[in-house]
Design a protein around this motif. Structure first.
Motif, PDB file in Angstrom:
ATOM      1  N   PRO A   5       0.821  -1.207   0.000  1.00  0.00           N
ATOM      2  CA  PRO A   5       0.000   0.000   0.000  1.00  0.00           C
ATOM      3  C   PRO A   5       0.860   1.264   0.000  1.00  0.00           C
ATOM      4  O   PRO A   5       1.960   1.275   0.529  1.00  0.00           O
ATOM      5  CB  PRO A   5      -0.818  -0.110   1.285  1.00  0.00           C
ATOM      6  CG  PRO A   5      -0.159  -1.149   2.099  1.00  0.00           C
ATOM      7  CD  PRO A   5       0.653  -2.000   1.196  1.00  0.00           C
ATOM      8  N   ILE A   6       0.339   2.323  -0.604  1.00  0.00           N
ATOM      9  CA  ILE A   6       1.045   3.601  -0.664  1.00  0.00           C
ATOM     10  C   ILE A   6       0.665   4.414   0.573  1.00  0.00           C
ATOM     11  O   ILE A   6      -0.521   4.542   0.871  1.00  0.00           O
ATOM     12  CB  ILE A   6       0.638   4.373  -1.930  1.00  0.00           C
ATOM     13  CG1 ILE A   6       0.946   3.567  -3.169  1.00  0.00           C
ATOM     14  CG2 ILE A   6       1.297   5.746  -1.978  1.00  0.00           C
ATOM     15  CD1 ILE A   6       0.380   4.158  -4.438  1.00  0.00           C
ATOM     16  N   PRO A   7       1.652   4.970   1.290  1.00  0.00           N
ATOM     17  CA  PRO A   7       1.311   5.834   2.436  1.00  0.00           C
ATOM     18  C   PRO A   7       0.459   7.007   1.965  1.00  0.00           C
ATOM     19  O   PRO A   7       0.660   7.551   0.883  1.00  0.00           O
ATOM     20  CB  PRO A   7       2.671   6.307   2.943  1.00  0.00           C
ATOM     21  CG  PRO A   7       3.645   5.308   2.427  1.00  0.00           C
ATOM     22  CD  PRO A   7       3.079   4.798   1.144  1.00  0.00           C
ATOM     23  N   ILE A   8      -0.524   7.401   2.773  1.00  0.00           N
ATOM     24  CA  ILE A   8      -1.473   8.438   2.388  1.00  0.00           C
ATOM     25  C   ILE A   8      -0.771   9.756   2.059  1.00  0.00           C
ATOM     26  O   ILE A   8      -1.170  10.463   1.137  1.00  0.00           O
ATOM     27  CB  ILE A   8      -2.566   8.629   3.464  1.00  0.00           C
ATOM     28  CG1 ILE A   8      -3.697   9.530   2.944  1.00  0.00           C
ATOM     29  CG2 ILE A   8      -1.988   9.199   4.731  1.00  0.00           C
ATOM     30  CD1 ILE A   8      -4.523   8.895   1.884  1.00  0.00           C
ATOM     31  N   ALA A   9       0.291  10.100   2.785  1.00  0.00           N
ATOM     32  CA  ALA A   9       1.002  11.352   2.506  1.00  0.00           C
ATOM     33  C   ALA A   9       1.613  11.317   1.105  1.00  0.00           C
ATOM     34  O   ALA A   9       1.542  12.308   0.377  1.00  0.00           O
ATOM     35  CB  ALA A   9       2.084  11.588   3.556  1.00  0.00           C
ATOM     36  N   ASP A  10       2.181  10.185   0.706  1.00  0.00           N
ATOM     37  CA  ASP A  10       2.753  10.064  -0.641  1.00  0.00           C
ATOM     38  C   ASP A  10       1.660  10.126  -1.706  1.00  0.00           C
ATOM     39  O   ASP A  10       1.834  10.733  -2.754  1.00  0.00           O
ATOM     40  CB  ASP A  10       3.532   8.759  -0.772  1.00  0.00           C
ATOM     41  CG  ASP A  10       4.790   8.736   0.074  1.00  0.00           C
ATOM     42  OD1 ASP A  10       5.246   9.821   0.491  1.00  0.00           O
ATOM     43  OD2 ASP A  10       5.299   7.629   0.317  1.00  0.00           O
ATOM     44  N   PHE A  11       0.528   9.514  -1.409  1.00  0.00           N
ATOM     45  CA  PHE A  11      -0.594   9.524  -2.344  1.00  0.00           C
ATOM     46  C   PHE A  11      -1.104  10.948  -2.543  1.00  0.00           C
ATOM     47  O   PHE A  11      -1.309  11.391  -3.673  1.00  0.00           O
ATOM     48  CB  PHE A  11      -1.725   8.630  -1.831  1.00  0.00           C
ATOM     49  CG  PHE A  11      -2.962   8.679  -2.679  1.00  0.00           C
ATOM     50  CD1 PHE A  11      -3.018   7.989  -3.879  1.00  0.00           C
ATOM     51  CD2 PHE A  11      -4.066   9.413  -2.272  1.00  0.00           C
ATOM     52  CE1 PHE A  11      -4.152   8.051  -4.665  1.00  0.00           C
ATOM     53  CE2 PHE A  11      -5.201   9.472  -3.055  1.00  0.00           C
ATOM     54  CZ  PHE A  11      -5.246   8.777  -4.249  1.00  0.00           C
TER      55      PHE A  11
END
Length: 57
Positions: A5-11
């Motif tokens: 999963p992609i961290p929300i901050a990176d997304f």
């Protein structure tokens, strides 16, 4: 990708940096001076026109 999963901050950062479509109005489109249409067959076929035709048995 490795399936993690992609961290929300990176997304969210990627979403802010990605190009977006800009809204426009018909008035601004009508004000643009486009080059004249190039014709392959004068009066009939414009350059870039694609025709998909078929015949039913």
């Amino acid at each position: 990708m490795d399936g993690l999963p992609i961290p929300i901050a990176d997304f969210e950062r990627a979403q802010k940096n990605s190009p977006r479509f800009a809204r426009t109005s018909t008035t601004s489109i009508m004000a643009i001076a486009f080059p004249p249409i190039s014709r392959i067959v004068p009066g009939y076929v414009a350059e870039g026109l694609g025709i998909l035709a078929g015949r039913q048995p």
